[in-house]
Structures are given as structure tokens and as C-alpha cells.
Design a protein around this motif. Structure first.
Motif, PDB file in Angstrom:
ATOM      1  N   ARG A 154      60.980 -23.538 -22.109  1.00  0.00           N
ATOM      2  CA  ARG A 154      61.341 -22.246 -22.079  1.00  0.00           C
ATOM      3  C   ARG A 154      62.745 -22.435 -21.417  1.00  0.00           C
ATOM      4  O   ARG A 154      63.133 -22.747 -20.184  1.00  0.00           O
ATOM      5  CB  ARG A 154      60.526 -21.348 -21.119  1.00  0.00           C
ATOM      6  CG  ARG A 154      58.847 -21.326 -21.567  1.00  0.00           C
ATOM      7  CD  ARG A 154      58.125 -20.450 -20.417  1.00  0.00           C
ATOM      8  NE  ARG A 154      58.850 -19.322 -20.068  1.00  0.00           N
ATOM      9  CZ  ARG A 154      58.764 -18.195 -20.503  1.00  0.00           C
ATOM     10  NH1 ARG A 154      58.142 -18.020 -21.684  1.00  0.00           N
ATOM     11  NH2 ARG A 154      59.477 -17.149 -20.063  1.00  0.00           N
ATOM     12  N   ILE A 155      63.603 -21.724 -21.967  1.00  0.00           N
ATOM     13  CA  ILE A 155      65.143 -21.698 -21.767  1.00  0.00           C
ATOM     14  C   ILE A 155      65.558 -20.126 -21.578  1.00  0.00           C
ATOM     15  O   ILE A 155      65.484 -19.603 -22.469  1.00  0.00           O
ATOM     16  CB  ILE A 155      65.911 -22.336 -23.024  1.00  0.00           C
ATOM     17  CG1 ILE A 155      65.176 -23.600 -23.567  1.00  0.00           C
ATOM     18  CG2 ILE A 155      67.290 -22.425 -22.598  1.00  0.00           C
ATOM     19  CD1 ILE A 155      65.884 -24.343 -24.754  1.00  0.00           C
ATOM     20  N   GLY A 156      66.097 -20.103 -20.457  1.00  0.00           N
ATOM     21  CA  GLY A 156      66.335 -18.863 -20.046  1.00  0.00           C
ATOM     22  C   GLY A 156      68.019 -18.609 -20.232  1.00  0.00           C
ATOM     23  O   GLY A 156      68.616 -19.471 -19.563  1.00  0.00           O
ATOM     24  N   GLY A 207      60.984 -19.676 -30.538  1.00  0.00           N
ATOM     25  CA  GLY A 207      60.435 -18.423 -30.283  1.00  0.00           C
ATOM     26  C   GLY A 207      61.451 -17.749 -29.524  1.00  0.00           C
ATOM     27  O   GLY A 207      61.875 -18.479 -28.358  1.00  0.00           O
ATOM     28  N   ARG A 208      61.757 -16.417 -29.980  1.00  0.00           N
ATOM     29  CA  ARG A 208      62.772 -15.491 -28.943  1.00  0.00           C
ATOM     30  C   ARG A 208      61.915 -14.620 -28.441  1.00  0.00           C
ATOM     31  O   ARG A 208      61.211 -13.806 -29.061  1.00  0.00           O
ATOM     32  CB  ARG A 208      63.871 -15.260 -29.876  1.00  0.00           C
ATOM     33  CG  ARG A 208      64.626 -16.451 -30.303  1.00  0.00           C
ATOM     34  CD  ARG A 208      65.852 -16.010 -31.206  1.00  0.00           C
ATOM     35  NE  ARG A 208      66.556 -17.164 -31.959  1.00  0.00           N
ATOM     36  CZ  ARG A 208      67.540 -17.822 -31.209  1.00  0.00           C
ATOM     37  NH1 ARG A 208      67.856 -17.515 -30.035  1.00  0.00           N
ATOM     38  NH2 ARG A 208      68.058 -19.045 -31.798  1.00  0.00           N
ATOM     39  N   SER A 209      62.424 -14.174 -27.038  1.00  0.00           N
ATOM     40  CA  SER A 209      61.795 -13.137 -26.511  1.00  0.00           C
ATOM     41  C   SER A 209      62.470 -11.673 -27.014  1.00  0.00           C
ATOM     42  O   SER A 209      63.504 -11.746 -27.737  1.00  0.00           O
ATOM     43  CB  SER A 209      62.018 -12.769 -24.798  1.00  0.00           C
ATOM     44  OG  SER A 209      63.467 -12.781 -24.748  1.00  0.00           O
ATOM     45  N   ALA A 210      61.870 -10.448 -26.958  1.00  0.00           N
ATOM     46  CA  ALA A 210      62.296  -9.448 -27.392  1.00  0.00           C
ATOM     47  C   ALA A 210      63.703  -8.946 -27.452  1.00  0.00           C
ATOM     48  O   ALA A 210      64.508  -8.606 -28.264  1.00  0.00           O
ATOM     49  CB  ALA A 210      61.386  -8.131 -27.148  1.00  0.00           C
ATOM     50  N   ALA A 211      64.213  -9.424 -26.086  1.00  0.00           N
ATOM     51  CA  ALA A 211      65.738  -9.109 -25.716  1.00  0.00           C
ATOM     52  C   ALA A 211      66.661 -10.487 -26.217  1.00  0.00           C
ATOM     53  O   ALA A 211      67.821 -10.304 -25.998  1.00  0.00           O
ATOM     54  CB  ALA A 211      65.756  -9.066 -24.155  1.00  0.00           C
ATOM     55  N   GLY A 212      65.878 -11.504 -26.556  1.00  0.00           N
ATOM     56  CA  GLY A 212      66.735 -12.690 -26.910  1.00  0.00           C
ATOM     57  C   GLY A 212      66.937 -13.390 -25.664  1.00  0.00           C
ATOM     58  O   GLY A 212      67.879 -14.510 -25.739  1.00  0.00           O
ATOM     59  N   ASP A 213      66.720 -13.217 -24.296  1.00  0.00           N
ATOM     60  CA  ASP A 213      67.073 -13.947 -23.124  1.00  0.00           C
ATOM     61  C   ASP A 213      66.184 -15.135 -22.801  1.00  0.00           C
ATOM     62  O   ASP A 213      66.219 -15.882 -22.023  1.00  0.00           O
ATOM     63  CB  ASP A 213      67.114 -12.993 -21.824  1.00  0.00           C
ATOM     64  CG  ASP A 213      65.472 -12.173 -21.752  1.00  0.00           C
ATOM     65  OD1 ASP A 213      64.975 -11.968 -22.706  1.00  0.00           O
ATOM     66  OD2 ASP A 213      65.377 -11.786 -20.644  1.00  0.00           O
ATOM     67  N   TRP A 214      64.887 -14.942 -23.385  1.00  0.00           N
ATOM     68  CA  TRP A 214      64.066 -16.483 -23.456  1.00  0.00           C
ATOM     69  C   TRP A 214      63.905 -17.123 -24.683  1.00  0.00           C
ATOM     70  O   TRP A 214      63.738 -16.473 -25.632  1.00  0.00           O
ATOM     71  CB  TRP A 214      62.848 -16.087 -22.924  1.00  0.00           C
ATOM     72  CG  TRP A 214      62.582 -15.932 -21.146  1.00  0.00           C
ATOM     73  CD1 TRP A 214      62.451 -14.561 -20.808  1.00  0.00           C
ATOM     74  CD2 TRP A 214      62.760 -16.783 -20.416  1.00  0.00           C
ATOM     75  NE1 TRP A 214      62.433 -14.971 -19.441  1.00  0.00           N
ATOM     76  CE2 TRP A 214      62.591 -16.310 -18.979  1.00  0.00           C
ATOM     77  CE3 TRP A 214      62.986 -18.272 -20.610  1.00  0.00           C
ATOM     78  CZ2 TRP A 214      62.589 -16.930 -17.778  1.00  0.00           C
ATOM     79  CZ3 TRP A 214      62.899 -18.876 -19.061  1.00  0.00           C
ATOM     80  CH2 TRP A 214      62.858 -18.289 -18.140  1.00  0.00           C
ATOM     81  N   LEU A 215      64.220 -18.545 -24.704  1.00  0.00           N
ATOM     82  CA  LEU A 215      63.974 -19.056 -25.956  1.00  0.00           C
ATOM     83  C   LEU A 215      62.919 -20.084 -25.428  1.00  0.00           C
ATOM     84  O   LEU A 215      62.871 -20.600 -24.662  1.00  0.00           O
ATOM     85  CB  LEU A 215      65.212 -19.942 -26.490  1.00  0.00           C
ATOM     86  CG  LEU A 215      66.444 -19.213 -26.734  1.00  0.00           C
ATOM     87  CD1 LEU A 215      67.667 -20.183 -27.173  1.00  0.00           C
ATOM     88  CD2 LEU A 215      66.334 -17.743 -27.468  1.00  0.00           C
ATOM     89  N   THR A 216      61.844 -20.531 -26.854  1.00  0.00           N
ATOM     90  CA  THR A 216      60.878 -21.246 -26.488  1.00  0.00           C
ATOM     91  C   THR A 216      60.629 -22.090 -27.745  1.00  0.00           C
ATOM     92  O   THR A 216      60.535 -21.903 -28.809  1.00  0.00           O
ATOM     93  CB  THR A 216      59.307 -20.413 -26.268  1.00  0.00           C
ATOM     94  OG1 THR A 216      59.313 -19.443 -25.263  1.00  0.00           O
ATOM     95  CG2 THR A 216      58.411 -21.311 -25.871  1.00  0.00           C
ATOM     96  N   ILE A 217      60.462 -23.301 -27.376  1.00  0.00           N
ATOM     97  CA  ILE A 217      60.334 -24.575 -28.281  1.00  0.00           C
ATOM     98  C   ILE A 217      59.049 -25.778 -27.844  1.00  0.00           C
ATOM     99  O   ILE A 217      58.905 -25.578 -26.449  1.00  0.00           O
ATOM    100  CB  ILE A 217      61.774 -25.413 -28.620  1.00  0.00           C
ATOM    101  CG1 ILE A 217      62.182 -26.015 -27.285  1.00  0.00           C
ATOM    102  CG2 ILE A 217      62.523 -24.437 -29.067  1.00  0.00           C
ATOM    103  CD1 ILE A 217      63.313 -26.746 -27.308  1.00  0.00           C
ATOM    104  N   ARG A 218      58.519 -26.046 -28.502  1.00  0.00           N
ATOM    105  CA  ARG A 218      57.553 -27.171 -28.273  1.00  0.00           C
ATOM    106  C   ARG A 218      57.945 -28.505 -28.706  1.00  0.00           C
ATOM    107  O   ARG A 218      58.183 -28.675 -29.988  1.00  0.00           O
ATOM    108  CB  ARG A 218      56.247 -26.906 -29.154  1.00  0.00           C
ATOM    109  CG  ARG A 218      55.734 -25.443 -28.296  1.00  0.00           C
ATOM    110  CD  ARG A 218      54.358 -25.080 -29.307  1.00  0.00           C
ATOM    111  NE  ARG A 218      53.677 -24.257 -29.033  1.00  0.00           N
ATOM    112  CZ  ARG A 218      52.798 -23.834 -27.921  1.00  0.00           C
ATOM    113  NH1 ARG A 218      52.589 -24.718 -26.879  1.00  0.00           N
ATOM    114  NH2 ARG A 218      52.406 -22.592 -27.520  1.00  0.00           N
ATOM    115  N   VAL A 219      58.212 -29.245 -27.679  1.00  0.00           N
ATOM    116  CA  VAL A 219      58.850 -30.593 -28.103  1.00  0.00           C
ATOM    117  C   VAL A 219      58.009 -31.671 -27.229  1.00  0.00           C
ATOM    118  O   VAL A 219      57.798 -31.413 -26.045  1.00  0.00           O
ATOM    119  CB  VAL A 219      60.453 -30.598 -27.686  1.00  0.00           C
ATOM    120  CG1 VAL A 219      60.925 -29.856 -28.624  1.00  0.00           C
ATOM    121  CG2 VAL A 219      60.665 -30.205 -26.334  1.00  0.00           C
ATOM    122  N   PRO A 220      58.181 -32.986 -27.678  1.00  0.00           N
ATOM    123  CA  PRO A 220      57.772 -34.002 -26.939  1.00  0.00           C
ATOM    124  C   PRO A 220      58.449 -34.355 -25.859  1.00  0.00           C
ATOM    125  O   PRO A 220      59.663 -34.034 -25.852  1.00  0.00           O
ATOM    126  CB  PRO A 220      57.344 -35.218 -28.108  1.00  0.00           C
ATOM    127  CG  PRO A 220      58.643 -34.916 -29.011  1.00  0.00           C
ATOM    128  CD  PRO A 220      58.617 -33.532 -29.231  1.00  0.00           C
TER     129      PRO A 220
END
Length: 608
Positions: free
Chosen positions: A61-63, A125-138
Motif C-alpha cells: 500500500r502506497i500512500g 488499485g486506487r482509493s476513491a480519492a486516489g491517495d492510496w495505491l495498492t499493488i500485489r508483488v513478490p
């Protein structure tokens, strides 16, 4: 300009990433200077178990920085101040999202960085406001992206395992465009907040109730059944908190919710048994709750899978507020990562998934309780502050969020200096009181615990002062008064006298009669006091909505000002821990029971 890998144009979606990772990591890349973003000392009690498996998947999760959160905070305090002309003028979801949206420059910079590692838009994946990004990575790719090394860490006391690092870095070009990345340095696991002293005990049906005269409290003028000193029921709570005879409506748009985590499930059959035992009007119409799955949360109804925490929360919150619309949110995720069963994905961080979901929800419940948390110091300050900002967003939308204050008194619940475990995580190993999070967030209402009638503080009631959050202005007068009465030199260095003070309020927290798997149990802990208080907030919202007024929303500015006379002041008891007797309950606000317990009839007049 973001550092680029010459292979980025060759990469495909992360759907097929795993077979390509070894190849991609071997490709030459442009020299890119990283700078440290965050570094921590490993929390006490955690030791390295071994290297993290390279193919272990992490939900990263990238804020991104919230560009106008200071403006949102100004709005929140204005609409939560009962003396302000804008009181109750809650913001719309879209207005809040606009205020917390990241700056376009941050979006562009981070998108470029992700693209340089072969991560495409479809993978994000982006939160509704675009302030959180989510990725699944090894793990092996995360280690390259963050110039770090992950390990499996084991918690000595609980035996839990998590995959974490103690520092991470970012390319200097995006350093200021990222506020935080997790899971990296967060060792908190947001456990259930049930007291280890007064936990769960089966009720013997053969024990006959004693026929004792009712108990009168001269301070409140209330009379309560004597049985309430051994078993807490819905009837007891209505008597203790002056709500006998109040009938809420199902037709004014009111709502209440409970947040469930860590595969602890509410059971509808248990709720029906509880209603038959304590809320006959609900039993008569087979009342139940609405179930909402968050990121795949389950709803098993096998009695063997009934959860003590979720049954406690739903039975008392929904029992008090019936027939208000009720919802149980089940968030997927399990507490421990088990390193030897080949599980490729870490799923022990459901807390932020729930918060993301609630912020994206078009109509979140107006009163919500959560009974999960951890020691503040196990949660990185950057994460705590970002999660707290999320709670502020809920408050600005008209949601009242109650959280348990914790069950360790001022730290570990142990008054013996020889065995106390309140040691700081800053590498200095100092003895210090340990506040809990999210109770320490100034945008939630932290609920401590009481016991018996007339009420006194329960000894496990979490209380104290945050080391992350400064004291909010709404607390200033009340807390200064408390600190001024402490004996000079008492607990010098053991707590931060300038921190956000915990708790705000309190409620009964022991001997709750709960049905689990069809059988009656007594449960204790501030995990009982939070849903109880949330139930009474739902009743207060009912009173306001019936008069065409908006929901209460963020409660604390109201409670510490106009509504403070609506609380029963608790002046007996203390909350030992960290080798001390903790703080004492006293006249006015105290760090054991806060402002006190609710007198519903008084509060109703004050808020309507």
C-alpha cells in the motif's frame, strides 16, 4: 524524472509477473540513487526467524500526500463544534475526496516509478480519492523497489509470524511524492482487545440468582437491579445509563455498525438466542443484522465458528439500539502468517482494508464500534497519522467512531515493577507507559471501562497519553485540570504530558452475558464498553433524526464542551500497569474513565 528500467516496455501485466521476476531483476537498470524514507528499531519481543521467501506475495500500500488535509481538518472542527454556526453541516463523500486527493505531480511521479518496474495501470488499485495505491508483488521485487531486505519475524510471546523490514528507501525523485508504504515497518497486528485478566468464562446455569434488593446510587439518583453487579444485560445497561423506556425508530434513516476482523465471525443464531434472553421485542420479529463482506470477508454460520468478540459486539450494540438498522462488516484476513505451510500471501493487515472500504462507502453507518488495536509504539508514526486522517474523513461525513481504549491499564496491566514489560521501542529501552492505537487518534472516541454499580473504574481500563499525537484543543482545559492535580514528580518521564489523552469516555466492561455457540458466557474487556457506548450514540442519533437534525458525527468537541454535564463522573478506581498503580479516577476528566459514563436522558436533552 523517475529512474527507469530498460525492460519496462517489455513487461506485461502482473497477472503473469511471477515467471518473469527472475528475468526482470537480472536486467541492467539505470543507476538510481535511493534515499531512506523510514527506519525503525525492531520492536521488543520480535526476532528474525529467517529470510522472507522471494515469491511471498505482499499487498503493498502506497500512500500519496493528501494535498489539503489541513483544510479538511478545519472543516471537521467547525462542523463538530456545537457552538459553531456550521455545527452538523457534514461534508459529502465527494467533497472529502477532493480535499484529500494527491497533487497531480505526485500521481505522475509515482506512476512513472511503478511503470519503471513493469507495473501497469491495470495492476494498481486506487482509493476513491486516489491517495492510496495498492499493488500485489513478490518479495524479491519489493526489495528492489524499496532497496531493502525483508525477513520473517517471530513474536516470542505469541508465536505469531509476520514478514517485515526495518527500513526502506525510495528514489530521491519520488521521495516527497510518497508519504508512506506498508507493510514495511509496521509490527502492530491489531489484536482483539479483550482483557487477559477478565476474559471469557462459561456461565453455570445451575447457579441461582440471589434475590437481593435493588441498588441505589445517590450520585446519579438511579436505582439498578442488584443482579447487575454480577451479570450485565441490556436491561442493566438501560438502567445504569438512564435509558429505560426510550424507544428508537426504524424509520428515520439511523444506522449502527460493527467492524469485525481476523476471522472472528458474528453468528445470527446466537443473536436470536441473545434477543430471546434480553430483547424480546427483537426476538418476536426475528431481527438480525445486515452482513457486508470487505475484501472477501466471510460469514460462516456454523456454531463452532462463532466468534466471542463479534458475538459480544453485535449482541450488545444491536440489542441496545434495536430496531435501528444494523450492519456487521467482516473483513478478510487472518492474524498470523505461518511460514511453514507454503502460504504465498500475507493476509494479516485487514485494518486498513476496512478503513478504505468505509471511506468509499456511499452511506456508512452513523455509529460504528471497533474493538481492535495494538500498542501505539508497534505502529509506525507515519501509518498511525495516516490512518487517523482516515478516521477524520469519516467524522466529517457524520460518522461517530468508537474504539476500545485497551485492556492493559497504562501499559501491561502489571503493577509489579519486577515483572512489568513497558519498554520503549526506540532502542533506549526506557520504562514508559504504553498508550494504544487507534485509541490515541484524536479523531476517534476512545472508550474506557467501568465495573459494578455504583460505578467505579475497572482496573484494566486503558488510559494515558499518546506519544504520536499532540493534545487536541477540545481536551486542553479538562486534561490540564487533571494534570494539575497529580502529585509533583509523579511518574516523571513515564508519559507524555502534552499528548492526546485517553480515554474520552467510559462504559461498563465486565461480566457481559453473551451467547457463543448457543451457550452463555461472561466476557470482560473494553471490547465490551466500546459497542455499548456505540449503542447509546445510536439512540442519541435517533433523538436528533426524529427532530430533523443531522447525526452527531465526530463526538469529542461536543462531549468536552456543551455535553460534558451529561456524563456520570467516575471517581473511584485506578488502572495499574508498567510497575505502577497507574492513574486514579478523580473528579472531572481522568486517564482511566475520561469524562465518565453516559447519562442518556441528560445527553438526549443536551443534543436535541
Amino acid at each position: 524524472m523517475v529512474c527507469q528500467s530498460p525492460s519496462s516496455k517489455m513487461w506485461v501485466s502482473l497477472v503473469s509477473l511471477l515467471p518473469l521476476v527472475a528475468f526482470a531483476l537480472a536486467l541492467p537498470s539505470k543507476d538510481c540513487e535511493h534515499k531512506v524514507k523510514e527506519v525503525i528499531v525492531p520492536p521488543r519481543g520480535w526476532t528474525i526467524f529467517g529470510p522472507a521467501p522471494p515469491d511471498h506475495l505482499i499487498k503493498l500500500r502506497i500512500g500519496l500526500p493528501q494535498s489539503n488535509f489541513d483544510v479538511l481538518e478545519e472543516h471537521l472542527y467547525a462542523i463538530s463544534d456545537p457552538y459553531h454556526e456550521r455545527y452538523g453541516a457534514h461534508l459529502a463523500k465527494e467533497e472529502i475526496e477532493e480535499l484529500v486527493a494527491p497533487h497531480p505531480d505526485s500521481v505522475t511521479a509515482v506512476n512513472g516509478w511503478l511503470s519503471s518496474h513493469g507495473i501497469q495501470e491495470a495492476d494498481i488499485g486506487r482509493s476513491a480519492a486516489g491517495d492510496w495505491l495498492t499493488i500485489r508483488v513478490p518479495v524479491q521485487l519489493v526489495e528492489k523497489m524499496l532497496d531493502t531486505k525483508y525477513h520473517i519475524w517471530k513474536h516470542t510471546a505469541s508465536g505469531e509470524y509476520i514478514v517485515r523490514t526495518t527500513s526502506y528507501s525510495l528514489p530521491k525523485d519520488i521521495l516527497d511524492h510518497v508519504e508512506l508504504i506498508q507493510p514495511t515497518t509496521m509490527f502492530g497486528t491489531f489484536k482483539r482487545l479483550k482483557s487477559t485478566i477478565h476474559s471469557i468464562s462459561k456461565i453455570d446455569p445451575q447457579i441461582q440468582a440471589q434475590n437481593l434488593p435493588p441498588v441505589f446510587d445517590s450520585a446519579t439518583g438511579l436505582t439498578v437491579d442488584a443482579s447487575c453487579n454480577t451479570t450485565i444485560t441490556i436491561t442493566c445497561l438501560r438502567q445504569i445509563y438512564n435509558a429505560v423506556g426510550y424507544t428508537p425508530s426504524a424509520k428515520v434513516g439511523n444506522s449502527i455498525g460493527i467492524a469485525g476482523y481476523l476471522e472472528d465471525y458474528a453468528n445470527r443464531a446466537d443473536l436470536q438466542t441473545f434477543f430471546a434472553d434480553q430483547v424480546p421485542a427483537a426476538a418476536a420479529v426475528n431481527a438480525t443484522y445486515n452482513f457486508v463482506s470487505v475484501v472477501g470477508g466471510l460469514d460462516p454460520q456454523d456454531p463452532a465458528e462463532a466468534g466471542a468478540e463479534s458475538d459480544l459486539d453485535t449482541q450488545f450494540a444491536f440489542g441496545l439500539s434495536f430496531p435501528v438498522a444494523s450492519t456487521f462488516f467482516s473483513t478478510a484476513g487472518r492474524p498470523p502468517f505461518i511460514p511453514d505451510i507454503g502460504t504465498p500471501e500475507d493476509t494479516n493487515e485487514p485494518y486498513t482494508d476496512w478503513l478504505d472500504f468505509m471511506l468509499s462507502h456511499p452511506n456508512p453507518p452513523l455509529s460504528i464500534s471497533t474493538s481492535y488495536g495494538d500498542d501505539e509504539q508497534t505502529v509506525p508514526e507515519s501509518f498511525a497519522k495516516r490512518a487517523c486522517a482516515g478516521f477524520a474523513q469519516l467524522g466529517a461525513r457524520g460518522v461517530s467512531l468508537m474504539v476500545s481504549s485497551g485492556d492493559g491499564g497504562v501499559g501491561d496491566g502489571d503493577p509489579d515493577p519486577a515483572t512489568q514489560e513497558c519498554i520503549t521501542n526506540d532502542g533506549l529501552n526506557r520504562t514508559q507507559f504504553i498508550p494504544g492505537f487507534p485509541a490515541s487518534c484524536p479523531f476517534v472516541t476512545a472508550v474506557g471501562g467501568t465495573i459494578l454499580f455504583p460505578e467505579q473504574a475497572v482496573d484494566f481500563s486503558g488510559g494515558g497519553f499518546s506519544n504520536y499525537f499532540s493534545r487536541p484543543s477540545y481536551q486542553e482545559a479538562a486534561v490540564k485540570g487533571f494534570l494539575s492535580k497529580l502529585p509533583k514528580g509523579t511518574y516523571n518521564g513515564l508519559f507524555n504530558p502534552n499528548g492526546r489523552a485517553i480515554p474520552d469516555v467510559a462504559a461498563q466492561s465486565d461480566f457481559f452475558r453473551v451467547f457463543i455457540g448457543g451457550q452463555a458466557f461472561h466476557i470482560g474487556g473494553t471490547s465490551a464498553s466500546s459497542p455499548t457506548f456505540a449503542g447509546f450514540v445510536a439512540l442519541l442519533n435517533d433523538g436528533r433524526l426524529k427532530k430533523g437534525l443531522p447525526s452527531l458525527g465526530f463526538l469529542n468537541p461536543l462531549f468536552y464542551s456543551k455535553a460534558k454535564s451529561g456524563f456520570n463522573d467516575i471517581t473511584v478506581g485506578n488502572n495499574p500497569g508498567c510497575g505502577t498503580e497507574g492513574f486514579n479516577a478523580t473528579v472531572g476528566w481522568d486517564a482511566v474513565t475520561g469524562l465518565g459514563t453516559p447519562n442518556f436522558a441528560k445527553l438526549l436533552k443536551l443534543v436535541t
